[in-house]
Design an enzyme around this catalytic site. Structure first.
Site, PDB file in Angstrom:
ATOM      1  N   HIS A 153       0.857  -1.192   0.000  1.00 56.68           N
ATOM      2  CA  HIS A 153       0.000   0.000   0.000  1.00 56.68           C
ATOM      3  C   HIS A 153       0.886   1.232   0.000  1.00 56.68           C
ATOM      4  CE1 HIS A 153       1.144  -0.803   4.153  1.00 56.68           C
ATOM      5  NE2 HIS A 153       1.222   0.515   4.232  1.00 56.68           N
ATOM      6  N   HIS A 184       5.952   6.376  -0.824  1.00 58.61           N
ATOM      7  CA  HIS A 184       6.731   5.169  -1.099  1.00 58.61           C
ATOM      8  C   HIS A 184       5.880   3.933  -0.847  1.00 58.61           C
ATOM      9  CE1 HIS A 184       7.081   5.646   3.276  1.00 58.61           C
ATOM     10  NE2 HIS A 184       7.221   4.325   3.311  1.00 58.61           N
TER      11      HIS A 184
HETATM   12  P1  2AM Z   1       6.430   1.974   6.171  1.00 63.95           P
HETATM   13  O1  2AM Z   1       5.886   1.011   5.180  1.00 63.95           O
HETATM   14  O2  2AM Z   1       7.333   2.994   5.567  1.00 63.95           O
HETATM   15  O3  2AM Z   1       7.033   1.300   7.333  1.00 63.95           O
HETATM   16  C1  2AM Z   1       1.279   0.772   8.431  1.00 63.95           C
HETATM   17  O4  2AM Z   1       2.062   0.412   9.506  1.00 63.95           O
HETATM   18  C2  2AM Z   1       1.951   1.801   7.591  1.00 63.95           C
HETATM   19  O5  2AM Z   1       2.194   2.981   8.348  1.00 63.95           O
HETATM   20  C3  2AM Z   1       3.269   1.347   7.028  1.00 63.95           C
HETATM   21  O6  2AM Z   1       3.230   1.525   5.626  1.00 63.95           O
HETATM   22  C4  2AM Z   1       4.315   2.199   7.654  1.00 63.95           C
HETATM   23  O7  2AM Z   1       5.178   2.777   6.744  1.00 63.95           O
HETATM   24  C5  2AM Z   1       3.555   3.317   8.295  1.00 63.95           C
HETATM   25  N1  2AM Z   1       4.025   3.525   9.662  1.00 63.95           N
HETATM   26  C6  2AM Z   1       4.176   2.600  10.607  1.00 63.95           C
HETATM   27  N2  2AM Z   1       4.592   3.157  11.768  1.00 63.95           N
HETATM   28  C7  2AM Z   1       4.729   4.473  11.517  1.00 63.95           C
HETATM   29  C8  2AM Z   1       5.117   5.593  12.301  1.00 63.95           C
HETATM   30  N3  2AM Z   1       5.447   5.476  13.588  1.00 63.95           N
HETATM   31  N4  2AM Z   1       5.152   6.799  11.706  1.00 63.95           N
HETATM   32  C9  2AM Z   1       4.836   6.929  10.403  1.00 63.95           C
HETATM   33  N5  2AM Z   1       4.439   5.916   9.617  1.00 63.95           N
HETATM   34  C10 2AM Z   1       4.374   4.699  10.169  1.00 63.95           C
END
Ligand code: 2AM
Length: 182
Positions: free
Chosen positions: A37, A121
């Site tokens: 996603h 991304h």
């Molecule tokens: P990532 O793929 O770059 O890790 C669900 O967990 C989504 O939210 C993931 O796509 C993740 O991005 C993002 N995510 C998880 N923890 C986060 C945080 N503390 N701050 C910002 N984005 C977060």
């Protein structure tokens, strides 16, 4: 409590094309194509009634639909240690506009503003602090990744449930973007 985030689901074709670069990386944990996603706003843990309020607020967003393309690979690192690799998202004004609208609705609903700059991304793998040099060859090979433009008809609110085999994502609500006839 529910752990929430707002994201764009991806069409199955795009996910299949992304999965084609998911090999040959040592020390990485691949993201299941079903879970791929594009995160627009990470919310975190909220009580269930607040999740409903947030969903209603998001449903009031009116924004135009757009096409997205993906090309090349990026990574996030901490002092030269890579913790994730991801597909780059082609520059898209519609995406920027949608993300800004979501951010303002989320802040108006009482959540703290996001401090980090929005870097669109799609995470392909998470790594355990791997030195950049070690994944250089993979970055070079996978860098040819190119997914031609595909339409994005909606965005969605997801719940993330952390478990042993990684996180499980559930789409709680989807919100249509406005499509104009060509
Ligand atoms: P990532 O793929 O770059 O890790 C669900 O967990 C989504 O939210 C993931 O796509 C993740 O991005 C993002 N995510 C998880 N923890 C986060 C945080 N503390 N701050 C910002 N984005 C977060």
């Amino acid at each position: 409590m529910m752990r929430l985030f707002v994201a764009l689901p991806l069409p199955v074709d795009a996910r299949a094309q992304l999965s084609a670069v998911q090999s040959g990386l040592v020390g990485g944990r691949w993201i299941d194509p079903q879970n791929m996603h594009l995160t627009l706003r990470f919310i975190g843990d909220v009580p269930e009634p607040d999740a409903r309020d947030l969903s209603l607020a998001l449903s009031e967003i009116h924004a135009p639909a757009f096409d997205l393309s993906l090309s090349g690979i990026g990574h996030f690192d901490r002092r030269g240690n890579v913790h994730s690799v991801w597909a780059r998202v082609g520059k898209c004004d519609g995406l920027t506009h949608l993300q800004a609208k979501i951010e303002s609705v989320v802040v108006r609903a009482g959540y703290a503003p996001e401090q980090r700059k929005f870097t669109p991304h799609i995470t392909l793998a998470r790594l355990k602090d791997t030195p950049l040099e070690r994944i250089g060859p993979w970055l070079e090979d996978a860098g040819v990744l190119s997914v031609p433009p595909f339409p994005v008809p909606e965005f969605a609110l997801f719940q993330s449930q952390l478990g042993h085999g990684g996180a499980k994502y559930t789409e709680l609500a989807a919100y249509l973007l406005i499509k104009f006839a060509e």
